[in-house]
Design a protein around this motif. Structure first.
Motif, PDB file in Angstrom:
ATOM      1  N   UNK A 213       5.910   3.238  -0.048  1.00 13.38           N
ATOM      2  CA  UNK A 213       5.324   2.492  -0.406  1.00 13.38           C
ATOM      3  C   UNK A 213       4.342   1.711  -0.124  1.00 13.38           C
ATOM      4  N   UNK A 214       4.262   0.886   0.687  1.00 11.00           N
ATOM      5  CA  UNK A 214       3.711   0.231   1.352  1.00 11.00           C
ATOM      6  C   UNK A 214       2.008   1.467   1.876  1.00 11.00           C
ATOM      7  N   UNK A 215       2.285   2.466   2.166  1.00  4.03           N
ATOM      8  CA  UNK A 215       1.214   2.776   3.201  1.00  4.03           C
ATOM      9  C   UNK A 215       0.481   3.485   1.385  1.00  4.03           C
ATOM     10  N   UNK A 216       1.292   4.197   0.480  1.00  9.81           N
ATOM     11  CA  UNK A 216       0.384   4.738  -0.421  1.00  9.81           C
ATOM     12  C   UNK A 216      -0.465   3.281  -1.005  1.00  9.81           C
ATOM     13  N   UNK A 217       0.246   2.160  -1.503  1.00 10.20           N
ATOM     14  CA  UNK A 217      -0.420   0.618  -1.226  1.00 10.20           C
ATOM     15  C   UNK A 217      -1.540   0.464  -1.043  1.00 10.20           C
ATOM     16  N   UNK A 218      -1.192   0.783   0.501  1.00 12.43           N
ATOM     17  CA  UNK A 218      -2.716   0.281   1.359  1.00 12.43           C
ATOM     18  C   UNK A 218      -3.808   0.867   0.507  1.00 12.43           C
ATOM     19  N   UNK A 219      -3.922   1.851   0.305  1.00 10.45           N
ATOM     20  CA  UNK A 219      -4.884   3.061   0.681  1.00 10.45           C
ATOM     21  C   UNK A 219      -5.492   2.185  -1.309  1.00 10.45           C
ATOM     22  N   UNK A 220      -4.853   2.472  -2.157  1.00  6.63           N
ATOM     23  CA  UNK A 220      -5.243   1.522  -3.404  1.00  6.63           C
ATOM     24  C   UNK A 220      -5.942   0.651  -2.528  1.00  6.63           C
ATOM     25  N   UNK A 221      -5.229  -0.841  -2.165  1.00  3.38           N
ATOM     26  CA  UNK A 221      -6.037  -2.108  -1.717  1.00  3.38           C
ATOM     27  C   UNK A 221      -7.222  -1.352  -1.323  1.00  3.38           C
ATOM     28  N   UNK A 222      -7.748  -0.441  -0.013  1.00  3.20           N
ATOM     29  CA  UNK A 222      -8.562  -0.067   0.076  1.00  3.20           C
ATOM     30  C   UNK A 222      -9.831   0.029  -0.541  1.00  3.20           C
ATOM     31  N   UNK A 223      -9.473   1.294  -1.541  1.00  2.00           N
ATOM     32  CA  UNK A 223      -9.935   1.869  -2.735  1.00  2.00           C
ATOM     33  C   UNK A 223     -10.535   0.310  -3.479  1.00  2.00           C
ATOM     34  N   UNK A 224     -10.248  -0.731  -3.927  1.00  2.00           N
ATOM     35  CA  UNK A 224     -10.292  -2.131  -4.557  1.00  2.00           C
ATOM     36  C   UNK A 224     -11.078  -3.226  -3.834  1.00  2.00           C
ATOM     37  N   UNK A 225     -10.760  -2.691  -2.643  1.00  2.00           N
ATOM     38  CA  UNK A 225     -12.146  -3.595  -1.768  1.00  2.00           C
ATOM     39  C   UNK A 225     -12.836  -3.137  -1.513  1.00  2.00           C
ATOM     40  N   UNK A 226     -13.207  -1.502  -1.719  1.00  2.00           N
ATOM     41  CA  UNK A 226     -14.543  -0.962  -1.667  1.00  2.00           C
ATOM     42  C   UNK A 226     -15.123  -0.973  -3.046  1.00  2.00           C
ATOM     43  N   UNK A 265      -8.818   5.469  -8.528  1.00  2.00           N
ATOM     44  CA  UNK A 265      -8.885   5.752  -7.863  1.00  2.00           C
ATOM     45  C   UNK A 265      -7.508   4.767  -7.692  1.00  2.00           C
ATOM     46  N   UNK A 266      -8.180   3.572  -7.714  1.00  2.00           N
ATOM     47  CA  UNK A 266      -6.703   2.186  -6.666  1.00  2.00           C
ATOM     48  C   UNK A 266      -6.056   1.832  -8.090  1.00  2.00           C
ATOM     49  N   UNK A 267      -6.424   2.381  -9.346  1.00  2.00           N
ATOM     50  CA  UNK A 267      -5.344   1.606 -10.435  1.00  2.00           C
ATOM     51  C   UNK A 267      -4.351   2.733 -10.529  1.00  2.00           C
ATOM     52  N   UNK A 268      -4.958   3.782 -10.709  1.00  2.00           N
ATOM     53  CA  UNK A 268      -3.971   5.759 -10.619  1.00  2.00           C
ATOM     54  C   UNK A 268      -3.005   5.308  -8.946  1.00  2.00           C
ATOM     55  N   UNK A 269      -3.146   4.999  -8.074  1.00  2.00           N
ATOM     56  CA  UNK A 269      -2.477   5.442  -6.942  1.00  2.00           C
ATOM     57  C   UNK A 269      -1.627   3.936  -7.004  1.00  2.00           C
ATOM     58  N   UNK A 270      -1.651   2.618  -7.471  1.00  2.00           N
ATOM     59  CA  UNK A 270      -0.759   2.007  -8.210  1.00  2.00           C
ATOM     60  C   UNK A 270       0.324   1.859  -8.300  1.00  2.00           C
ATOM     61  N   UNK A 271      -0.656   2.888  -9.696  1.00  2.00           N
ATOM     62  CA  UNK A 271       0.545   3.232 -10.928  1.00  2.00           C
ATOM     63  C   UNK A 271       1.683   3.870 -10.451  1.00  2.00           C
ATOM     64  N   UNK A 272       1.361   4.665 -10.013  1.00  2.89           N
ATOM     65  CA  UNK A 272       1.885   6.213  -9.232  1.00  2.89           C
ATOM     66  C   UNK A 272       3.348   5.108  -8.561  1.00  2.89           C
ATOM     67  N   UNK A 273       2.868   4.383  -7.499  1.00  5.36           N
ATOM     68  CA  UNK A 273       3.818   4.203  -6.547  1.00  5.36           C
ATOM     69  C   UNK A 273       4.433   3.132  -6.799  1.00  5.36           C
ATOM     70  N   UNK A 274       4.008   2.178  -7.336  1.00  2.07           N
ATOM     71  CA  UNK A 274       4.839   0.609  -8.757  1.00  2.07           C
ATOM     72  C   UNK A 274       5.976   1.359  -8.707  1.00  2.07           C
ATOM     73  N   UNK A 275       6.473   2.032  -9.496  1.00  2.00           N
ATOM     74  CA  UNK A 275       8.153   3.011  -9.710  1.00  2.00           C
ATOM     75  C   UNK A 275       8.778   2.973  -8.264  1.00  2.00           C
ATOM     76  N   UNK A 276       8.179   3.066  -7.407  1.00  2.00           N
ATOM     77  CA  UNK A 276       8.540   3.529  -5.903  1.00  2.00           C
ATOM     78  C   UNK A 276       8.797   2.241  -5.165  1.00  2.00           C
ATOM     79  N   UNK A 277       8.068   1.406  -5.701  1.00  2.00           N
ATOM     80  CA  UNK A 277       8.506   0.286  -4.717  1.00  2.00           C
ATOM     81  C   UNK A 277       9.773  -0.874  -5.287  1.00  2.00           C
TER      82      UNK A 277
END
Length: 360
Positions: A213-226, A265-277
């Protein structure tokens, strides 16, 4: 020292060597990614952002041309910064689609080195697991090394699925090097066994889900910052009367996807991994009942895990609310990931609780 203990010590030593070797190859990959950004072409979206709309002749211009035989007066062209509504955004990055031969060459070298470094990295994590004869995430050192391996693995999976996400390679490898450097210098803990209460198959389930969860959320965070940087860049381009971005900012930001693509991209990543978190927290509660006799005890780790869940739930809700789309939702997404980071670093290092069972 018996033979088994000697073998485990050897595996632990080999694990450390493999992690250091992976860091060396990651450094080469970092340099190759950097070269791709320096020598690679601007992205397709970046070139579109500098393109002009079709020039349409005004009625007055047509009349002028007809009577004077001069050159037609055309409407002032409009700078395009985003794709048209309903069209598909192109998540392109430097060399991601082979923009220039030199840029694409450096990009392919960077990916090859990243794959090699990741293979060595994973071998180091596996060697650590064999040396302790358990899941290799019983302390912060093991968690950090595994976290970095999963983050890079997720990035490589996206590339294997033909997703044009090479733009995330440079910030990802930079962060991985920082993470591993911190792990081997500050967070390192010698191989050891866990306390008896934590010898459970839930260690594999709960902590592995937390890492993924954290690793994928990190990818979403990078996309969000960019996205925040790219969105401001596009806003400046869309306003010719206002201050325009400098040459350096333009060179960097035009190598990124459009703001709309980054946001999506950020939204799809975060939405996909949220159920796993969500499952991670539920699995932790079940494990807590088996280990300590209660599902929830307001332990700092439990509290901040829930705070992180609430923050991401607010982010996803904000994305579905018209007034909170865009930059507001992006800032909320970054706050949510900062909650995750504090739950890992802040709670583990500065706060004492039931989860403080393996030092750092």
């Amino acid at each position: 020292m018996n033979i088994a203990a000697a073998a485990n010590e050897t595996l632990a030593h080999n694990s450390n060597l493999l992690v250091y070797s992976a860091m060396a190859v990651y450094t080469l990959a970092f340099l190759a990614h950097l070269a791709e950004w320096v020598f690679g072409s601007r992205s397709k979206v970046g070139r579109t952002a500098a393109a002009l709309t079709a020039q349409v002749r005004t009625p007055a211009a047509a009349s002028t041309t007809a009577h004077k035989g001069g050159t037609a007066v055309l409407e002032r062209p409009k700078v395009i910064t985003k794709s048209a509504a309903g069209s598909r955004d192109v998540p392109d990055g430097p060399g991601a689609a082979g923009g220039t031969e030199k840029g694409d060459l450096y990009g392919r070298i960077a990916i090859s080195l990243t794959v090699l470094a990741w293979a060595i990295h994973v071998a180091g994590v596996v060697a650590r697991a064999l040396s302790v004869e358990r899941a290799p995430w019983g302390n912060m050192y093991e968690f950090s090394t595994t976290f970095a391996a999963v983050a890079v693995g997720a990035y490589l999976i996206l590339l294997a699925l033909k997703k044009n996400v090479r733009w995330i390679g440079l910030p990802l490898i930079t962060t991985v090097l920082l993470d591993l450097g911190l792990a081997v210098s500050v967070l390192y803990t010698a191989s050891d066994q866990l306390v008896p209460a934590l010898h459970s198959y839930w260690l594999w389930i709960h902590v592995s889900c937390a890492i993924i969860s954290g690793a994928v959320l990190y990818l979403g965070a990078v996309a969000t910052l960019l996205f925040l940087f790219r969105d401001r860049h596009e806003a400046k381009l869309a306003d010719p009367a206002g201050p325009q971005p400098g040459a350096f900012a333009t060179s960097v930001l035009e190598r990124l996807p459009s703001a709309a693509s980054l946001d999506k991209f950020a939204y799809r990543v975060n939405a996909t991994v949220f159920p796993l978190w969500t499952f991670t927290i539920i699995a932790g509660a079940i494990w807590a009942e088996a280990a300590w006799g209660r599902y929830w005890g307001w332990d700092p780790k439990e509290v901040w895990s829930f705070i992180t869940w609430v923050a991401y739930a607010c982010y996803l809700h904000a994305r579905a609310t018209a007034g909170w789309k865009g930059r507001k939702a992006a800032w909320l997404g970054l706050v949510a990931f900062l909650c995750y980071l504090f739950n890992y670093y802040g709670v583990n290092i500065f706060v004492t609780g039931l989860h403080s069972y393996a030092g750092v």
